[in-house]
Structures are given as C-alpha cells and as structure tokens.
Design an enzyme around this catalytic site. Structure first.
Site, PDB file in Angstrom:
ATOM      1  N   GLU A  73      -7.132  21.062  -9.160  1.00 63.60           N
ATOM      2  CA  GLU A  73      -6.170  19.990  -8.878  1.00 63.60           C
ATOM      3  C   GLU A  73      -4.743  20.498  -9.034  1.00 63.60           C
ATOM      4  O   GLU A  73      -3.847  20.143  -8.257  1.00 63.60           O
ATOM      5  CB  GLU A  73      -6.422  18.814  -9.824  1.00 63.60           C
ATOM      6  CG  GLU A  73      -5.432  17.672  -9.668  1.00 63.60           C
ATOM      7  CD  GLU A  73      -5.474  16.714 -10.823  1.00 63.60           C
ATOM      8  OE1 GLU A  73      -4.385  16.276 -11.271  1.00 63.60           O
ATOM      9  OE2 GLU A  73      -6.580  16.383 -11.297  1.00 63.60           O
ATOM     10  N   HIS A  74      -4.522  21.348 -10.024  1.00 60.19           N
ATOM     11  CA  HIS A  74      -3.207  21.963 -10.217  1.00 60.19           C
ATOM     12  C   HIS A  74      -2.935  23.044  -9.176  1.00 60.19           C
ATOM     13  O   HIS A  74      -1.863  23.088  -8.564  1.00 60.19           O
ATOM     14  CB  HIS A  74      -3.124  22.597 -11.612  1.00 60.19           C
ATOM     15  CG  HIS A  74      -2.979  21.614 -12.724  1.00 60.19           C
ATOM     16  ND1 HIS A  74      -1.875  21.577 -13.540  1.00 60.19           N
ATOM     17  CD2 HIS A  74      -3.795  20.636 -13.174  1.00 60.19           C
ATOM     18  CE1 HIS A  74      -2.015  20.624 -14.443  1.00 60.19           C
ATOM     19  NE2 HIS A  74      -3.190  20.039 -14.240  1.00 60.19           N
TER      20      HIS A  74
END
Length: 454
Positions: A73-74
């Site tokens: 997600e990052h």
C-alpha cells in the site's frame, strides 16, 4: 436483478447489475484479460471516486511476507516506470483531487476522488501505480522505516493495542489473526523478492477489480481503462478470479477466552472485550448490527449511558462488529484511568449479562434501527462510500443490493431476533485485554475474575 460473480460473466461483455430508485445504474464489464470494471452512474453527482481493488490482505500472507499487503500500500505510491512519487502526488493535486489507499485483512483498495471531468487523470494514475510500480530496492529500504514508524504509532495507542489483542485472541487459529501492519521484525526482515512475489501473485488483471461511483458514464470508463492497460502485455482469454470467499455464513474460529494485560507508560488505560461475531453472509448479520447499536453504538447505547453518563468512568466507550468472510469479531472498549479499569470491566460485564438475561426493550430496537437506517442513507450520498460498496460486493460479500433492499433488511429485524442473536453472541466467554491498568498481582486477579464473569 440478482447479482452474480464476474467469474460467471462472459469475457468482453457488459451487464447491468442494479438499478436504484434514485436513477443510479450499476454496470459491469469483464475484459478479455479478466479485469472487471464496475461503475455506478449517479444522477446529479459532480464528483467521481475510482477504486482499484486487489482481493488480498493480511490473511493471504505467509510467515515470510507478513505485512506485505500493507507494505505494498505504501510502495505503490513510490513510483512507476512513467511517474515518480512526486509526479503521482502532483497530478492528483493539480485537479483538486485526493488519492489514498487502505489495507484490510481480506482486501486492499487504492482510490482517487476527483471531479467527473478529471476521471481520465484518476484512471491513468491509479492504474499506473497498481499495474506498473517499480518496487525499487532503495524505495523498499526507505519505506521500511516509515512502516516501522506507523507500527510504533499503533503500539503507542493503548486503544489500538487492546483492540488488536482481543481480536487476535478471538481469531486464534486463523490467518485472520495476523496483524495488518505486520510486526517490526517481519517488516525489517522482508526481502524485495518476497514483496515483489506478493505483488505478482495478487495484482494480476484477473485478480483486480475497478469500481467507480458518481459522475461516470460506463462506456467512457471502459475506454479509459482499455487505453491505460493496452501496453501492459496482459494475456487475453483469462477468466476473472472469484475474489470473495463465500462460506455459506457458518461461524468459525471461536478462539481463546480469558484475560491478558499489557503494561503502558502513559496515563490512559484501555479495557477491551471481544467475543466471536458473525461472518458477512450470515443471515443474522443485521440483527447483530441492531444489537450492537443498543449495546454501544451511540450516545443512547447502554454502555455509553452506564459507563460514561451515570458513572463517569470513561470519556470514550463504544462497541463494534468486524465481519469477515468466515468469521466475525464483536468487541467493546473504553478508555479510562488505570485505577478505574476494574470498575469499567465490571460495568461492561453487567450490561452484557443484563441483555442476555433480561432481554431488549422494543423501544431500543426501534431507535437502533432508525440510527442504522439513517446512517446508511447518509453514507449513500457520498461517492466514496458508494464506490466502496461496489468494491466490497466484488471482493468481499459477493452480494449487491439496492438501498431499498438494505433498508428493508434492517426494518425486518424484530425484538425477538435481536434478543436471540444477543444471547447467542454476547453470552460467549470473552477475550479481555487491559492495556495500562493496575499491574499488581492482586489487581490482575481481580480483573481476571471479572473477565470470567466473577
């Protein structure tokens, strides 16, 4: 119209899935690559929210990849072959939009909200980051410290720590018990190879769903998606995967009951209480939602009125239900001074035992259903919430219903239904965690006795 999974829809076809009473229309197209596109055209909307969904979360990880779904997600915002991290942020900012992502135990979503006229920007950027990230070693190494800092923030919040502990206890024996963020050790040990392997496995076109709600015309969205993905070399003739994990509503993972305590150097204490809840598809889900509202869903709830209003023991006290495909966790929590932990635990136990033994007033059921219905209708006026509903239908529930049908399900819950479900769910032996409470042996024994119903 009955909702059916994308895996049963012919490649290259478009189907109308739903027509709402407000004039909204939901359509789905399945591309020959297996990628599915679901849109909801909302009359009068000026914004559109676009989401790219992967049907993979923390439960899909291995010991080597624990925390990989959230790590990705990052990392997917760190850059692609065509864009740097700054380019990604700049393009969304330039149209007044917002972009973000969230990871759960069972799926991950990357989304952008923009004006309807700027949908091409959202499609191009969000598909770029989810299909062609660079995942460079230097970015992975740099982002480790960011994720570890996020884990540290989580550990510094007694409420987060207590909630995670009781949920893990209830779900013990299931991959759902894994923390979404991973651990400091797992994040530091994760190799670029394992992260890239998780991406390759779960971010193939047949494993992705694109949803959009608001000022969107379906055929236009399909053209934009085709244009954004035509150079990726994806194989044609691939059927979309069934992303939701239907289980028929059975309840599993009854987990471990009992008390755990964790030391905490701050002045605040959190008391959390959890029991097994119900899966998403369970026929009693709405009845449990009503029970939850009565117990701790708002200012008129029993826990709020008892713990805060009558006894003044806590500022924040609440309950909630987290449903998954094959399990669920119902929990309650309160933040208080350490010396008040036993009193809070005593009151929570008293209120839950009272509901099980003495039943529920019809007036409470009416109020709870009114609150649930009102909240549902209000959320339906936000394109982001509507986009999330579409995505969850594709990757989580396997069910898409109209607003009127959803309201009818809430209205159909009777006091007898609520009492039956309350007895079934709330009478289970709880997992209790106290973070920051009294740490003497005598205090622990008192808390343990209260947690076991003493």
């Amino acid at each position: 119209m009955e909702f059916f999974p994308a895996s049963e829809q012919p490649a290259g076809s478009t189907r109308t899935l739903l027509r709402e009473s407000d004039g909204s229309v939901v359509k789905r197209t399945v591309l020959p690559t297996g990628l599915r596109i679901v849109s909801e055209s909302v009359p009068g909307a000026r914004s559109v929210t676009l989401g790219v969904w992967a049907g993979a979360g923390s439960r899909d990880e291995t010991d080597r990849s624990r925390g990989a779904a959230h790590f990705l997600e990052h990392l997917l915002f760190k850059g692609t072959q065509r864009r740097s991290a700054l380019d990604i942020a700049t393009e969304i900012d330039a149209v007044g939009g917002l972009a973000n992502a969230f990871t759960t135990k069972e799926y991950t979503c990357f989304y952008a909200k923009v004006l309807g006229a700027d949908l091409p920007v959202a499609v191009d950027v969000m598909l770029d980051i989810t299909t062609a990230p660079t995942l460079r070693v230097e970015d992975i190494d740099a982002e480790r410290s960011v994720v570890v800092e996020e884990i540290g923030m989580h550990e510094d919040d007694p409420g987060d720590r207590a909630g995670e502990a009781v949920e893990a206890a209830v779900l013990s024996g299931s991959p759902l018990a894994r923390p979404i963020l991973g651990t400091r050790e797992s994040v530091m040990a994760m190799t670029p190879r394992s992260i890239r392997g998780f991406f390759r496995k779960h971010y193939q076109p047949q494993s992705l769903a694109i949803t959009a709600s608001g000022a969107v015309e379906h055929n236009h969205l399909v053209k934009l998606v085709r244009a954004a993905t035509e150079g990726l070399g994806w194989t044609w003739g691939v059927a979309p995967q069934a992303l939701h994990r239907g289980t028929g509503g059975g309840r599993r993972y009854r987990g471990a009951a009992g008390l755990t305590t964790q030391e905490w150097s701050g002045g605040q204490c959190t008391v959390a209480w959890a029991v097994p809840g119900l899966p998403r598809s369970h026929p009693d889900r709405r009845a449990l939602d009503v029970v939850n509202e009565i117990v701790g869903g708002g200012m008129s709830s029993r826990l709020f009125q008892s713990v805060r209003e009558r006894h003044g023991l806590a500022y924040a006290v609440y309950s909630g239900h987290n449903p998954y495909s094959d399990a669920g966790v119902w929990s309650a929590a309160a933040g208080c001074q350490p010396e008040r932990a036993a009193d809070v635990l005593r009151l929570v136990g008293h209120e839950l035992r009272s509901i099980v033994a003495d039943g529920i007033d019809e007036a409470e059921v009416v109020r709870a259903k009114g609150h649930l219905s009102g909240s549902l209708v209000l959320s339906g006026e936000d394109t982001a919430a509507r986009m999330v509903s579409l995505g969850r239908a594709e990757v989580a529930t396997g069910e898409l219903i109209t607003m009127d049908e959803a309201l009818d399900r809430i209205a159909a819950v009777t006091p007898a239904d609520a009492e039956r479900v309350a007895r079934e769910v709330l009478s289970a032996g709880p997992a209790v965690c106290v973070v920051g409470g009294p740490q003497t042996e005598q205090a622990r024994q008192e808390l343990a006795a209260l947690a076991s119903g003493g």
